[in-house]
Scaffold this motif. Structure first.
Motif, PDB file in Angstrom:
ATOM      1  N   VAL A 503       1.277  -1.087  -0.298  1.00 28.56           N
ATOM      2  CA  VAL A 503       0.277   0.014  -0.118  1.00 28.56           C
ATOM      3  C   VAL A 503       0.853   1.607   0.380  1.00 28.56           C
ATOM      4  O   VAL A 503       0.456   2.091  -1.306  1.00 28.56           O
ATOM      5  CB  VAL A 503      -0.929   0.322   1.317  1.00 28.56           C
ATOM      6  CG1 VAL A 503      -1.530   1.295   1.466  1.00 28.56           C
ATOM      7  CG2 VAL A 503      -1.756  -1.038   1.375  1.00 28.56           C
ATOM      8  N   ALA A 504       1.887   1.045   1.069  1.00 28.01           N
ATOM      9  CA  ALA A 504       2.837   2.099   0.928  1.00 28.01           C
ATOM     10  C   ALA A 504       3.451   2.877  -0.492  1.00 28.01           C
ATOM     11  O   ALA A 504       3.935   3.839  -1.121  1.00 28.01           O
ATOM     12  CB  ALA A 504       3.896   2.235   2.052  1.00 28.01           C
ATOM     13  N   ASP A 505       4.079   1.706  -1.290  1.00 22.73           N
ATOM     14  CA  ASP A 505       4.525   1.918  -2.463  1.00 22.73           C
ATOM     15  C   ASP A 505       4.089   1.782  -3.391  1.00 22.73           C
ATOM     16  O   ASP A 505       3.944   3.100  -4.356  1.00 22.73           O
ATOM     17  CB  ASP A 505       5.347   0.366  -3.402  1.00 22.73           C
ATOM     18  CG  ASP A 505       6.117  -0.223  -2.495  1.00 22.73           C
ATOM     19  OD1 ASP A 505       6.678   0.818  -1.707  1.00 22.73           O
ATOM     20  OD2 ASP A 505       6.519  -1.801  -2.008  1.00 22.73           O
ATOM     21  N   LEU A 506       2.417   1.711  -3.515  1.00 22.28           N
ATOM     22  CA  LEU A 506       1.205   2.414  -4.359  1.00 22.28           C
ATOM     23  C   LEU A 506       1.337   3.938  -4.062  1.00 22.28           C
ATOM     24  O   LEU A 506       1.169   4.438  -5.277  1.00 22.28           O
ATOM     25  CB  LEU A 506      -0.113   1.428  -4.666  1.00 22.28           C
ATOM     26  CG  LEU A 506      -0.499  -0.150  -5.170  1.00 22.28           C
ATOM     27  CD1 LEU A 506      -1.068  -0.921  -4.286  1.00 22.28           C
ATOM     28  CD2 LEU A 506      -0.309   0.825  -6.510  1.00 22.28           C
ATOM     29  N   ALA A 507       1.111   3.798  -2.660  1.00 23.72           N
ATOM     30  CA  ALA A 507       0.532   5.522  -3.020  1.00 23.72           C
ATOM     31  C   ALA A 507       2.320   6.347  -2.953  1.00 23.72           C
ATOM     32  O   ALA A 507       1.819   7.419  -2.528  1.00 23.72           O
ATOM     33  CB  ALA A 507       0.141   5.827  -0.818  1.00 23.72           C
ATOM     34  N   GLY A 508       3.170   5.972  -2.760  1.00 20.41           N
ATOM     35  CA  GLY A 508       4.769   6.883  -2.765  1.00 20.41           C
ATOM     36  C   GLY A 508       4.995   6.915  -1.248  1.00 20.41           C
ATOM     37  O   GLY A 508       6.286   7.661  -1.302  1.00 20.41           O
TER      38      GLY A 508
END
Length: 538
Positions: A503-508
């Protein structure tokens, strides 16, 4: 007395072993003996080879003939040794110079008329030959493109034994009609192409010439978020809801959201499909994520691999680097579902048979779809469900706790409303838009994991995530409380942390924050955590 040798390849799982094919002619009563641990189909090659040699215009030696396959300890199966056996016999009979055969690897089945027919596993066989230092291989012409994928190997594709004899003896090469017979029938005959309800395909199903798009799915914000997270981190996902809600539509769109395969991955996937006999005609390399959707009547052998003799790849291996979709998951046999637990955890499957132990790759993204009860209406339309509480419990218990504990994302898919079907609501994003975010998230994860043996967040052990890449301070407080209350197991907590990183990777984000962990918990437990079901919202 005459002697000649050439080489072929025996397949053990998806790995090849170079086999030396030796032919010895001695005076005596005409006989043909084949030794070296052959199976029945290989023993039958004696008759095929004799007929092919005679019908190719060569004389069959009327002497005592012994053909040995070395090493004798390796089980040998299939008809792919025919071409090597025929050339070794002709070399011993001095129809072909034995010196011209010694450094060539030959793979192919012979028809009675001398035609060279395709066999399974050409790519892994040529890879094994290259690893053993051989630089020349002979294969059926229709599989020459597959063999040419291996660098540093000179590939000769032939249509008949007559052509090969002419090449090896520097004679004019005769013209032959091209092979019109398709590739061998698949081992898993119960797996048909998608679009007919179940099957295995490359890059997902295609319906009436139209590749399904995520924009076709109406509503289902939480489920769309779940499959986006699943694609970005290679997390297993379960979609539960009433019939017609769109569970199958969402799962069918997963493969197109995955990044294209790297060359190394494409070779792995192509080799597996080649061994299984499921490489489509005219396809030399598979460079998109495979999609496999077996019917719920599938056996353990068709799911994890098996069969008589040396084990063949099953659905978990055919979906390697892609998606394994189990529609109507509770209808599968309990033993078949529990057999998935080991490949889900290890990324490979080990099958022991009397003919030997085979290790097959099986790193796939599993998507489950299930109705909430036998009639499918439980919790969907109030009191319309006719199932008794006991029937509902029995139905839901068909998916064992240990299997579900390995599923990172569990989402309820609600029935579609009339307004959504009428198009009054906002149209969802297309597959291309979501796939672009997935690609960027995977690139962030790959950069972070560059010096590790792991590729995606779902593979990273929990201990490494907690110690080497810790979440933001206090981000895991709510998850640790769920662990103490028994809502999560220790494995479940690790999986929540993996999903939070995705989720963090998708949100940057550079690391998971409290809202990332909250969304991960919500996707795993189905319990609202007060965060929107959209990436990056908080």
């Amino acid at each position: 007395m005459g002697f000649a040798r050439t080489c072929s390849v025996a397949l053990v799982g998806v790995e090849g072993v170079v086999v030396e094919v030796q032919a010895d002619l001695e005076p005596g009563v005409a006989a043909f003996t084949l030794v070296g641990l052959p199976d029945k189909s290989l023993v039958e090659s004696r008759d095929r080879v004799r007929a092919a040699v005679v019908n190719s215009g060569a004389d069959w030696p009327q002497k005592k003939l012994t053909v040995g396959l070395s090493p004798a300890s390796v089980p040998k199966a299939g008809s792919g040794f025919d071409l090597a056996v025929a050339c070794a016999v002709l070399g011993a009979a001095e129809r072909i110079d034995p010196r011209a055969l010694a450094d060539i690897v030959m793979i192919g089945e012979l028809g009675l008329d001398g035609r060279v027919r395709p066999v399974r596993g050409v790519l892994p066989a040529v890879l094994a030959a290259a690893d053993a230092g051989y630089e020349q291989v002979v294969v059926p012409e229709c599989t020459a493109g597959e063999a040419a994928l291996v660098p540093g190997v000179s590939v000769l594709g032939v249509r008949s034994l007559r052509q090969l004899i002419a090449v090896l003896t520097d004679e004019p090469v005769p013209e032959e009609e091209p092979e019109t017979v398709g590739r061998p029938d698949p081992l898993l005959a119960g797996l048909s192409m998608p679009g007919s309800g179940a099957g295995t395909g490359l890059g997902g199903p295609v319906h009436d010439g139209h590749a399904p798009d995520l924009a076709d799915v109406v509503g289902q914000l939480s489920a769309r978020t779940a499959i986006e997270v699943a694609a970005a981190g290679a997390h297993h996902v379960m979609l539960s809801g009433p019939p017609g809600a769109g569970k199958t539509m969402l799962a069918e769109r997963l493969p197109a959201m995955l990044p294209p395969l790297t060359r190394a991955e494409a070779l792995e996937v192509t080799a597996i499909h080649s061994v299984a006999g499921m490489l489509p005609a005219g396809t030399s390399m598979i460079d998109t994520a495979p999609y496999c959707a077996p019917h719920h009547s599938a056996t353990i052998q068709s799911l994890v691999g098996g069969g008589p003799g040396v084990a063949r790849p099953g659905a978990v291996s055919l979906s390697h680097r892609g998606v394994l979709f189990l529609d109507e998951a509770p209808e599968f046999s309990g033993r078949a579902l529990d057999a998935l637990r080991q490949p889900l955890e290890a990324g490979h499957v080990v099958i022991a048979r009397s003919a030997g132990v085979v290790r097959l790759p099986a790193r796939f993204l599993m998507a489950l779809a299930a109705n909430p009860c036998p009639c499918g209406q439980y919790r969907a339309h109030g009191g319309e469900c006719d199932c008794s509480p006991a029937a509902v419990r029995r139905y839901q218990a068909r998916l064992s706790g240990p299997l579900l504990d390995r599923v990172d994302l569990r989402v309820e898919v609600d029935a579609v409303t009339r307004n959504e079907l009428s198009g009054y609501g906002p149209r969802g994003e297309s597959t291309r838009a979501v796939a672009d975010r997935v690609r960027q998230a995977r690139e962030r994860a790959a950069a972070r994991l560059a010096d590790t043996p792991w590729r995606t967040n779902s593979e990273v052990p929990g201990h490494a995530l907690r110690t080497r890449w810790p979440a933001a301070p206090g981000a895991l407080d709510e998850a640790e409380i769920d662990l103490e209350r028994g809502f999560l197991t220790a494995r479940g907590l690790d999986r929540v942390l993996r999903v939070a990183w995705t989720v963090a990777d998708l949100a940057g984000h550079d690391r998971p924050f409290a809202q990332d962990v909250a969304l991960a918990l919500q996707l795993r437990t189905g319990i609202s955590r007060g965060v929107p079901m959209t990436i990056g919202a908080g």
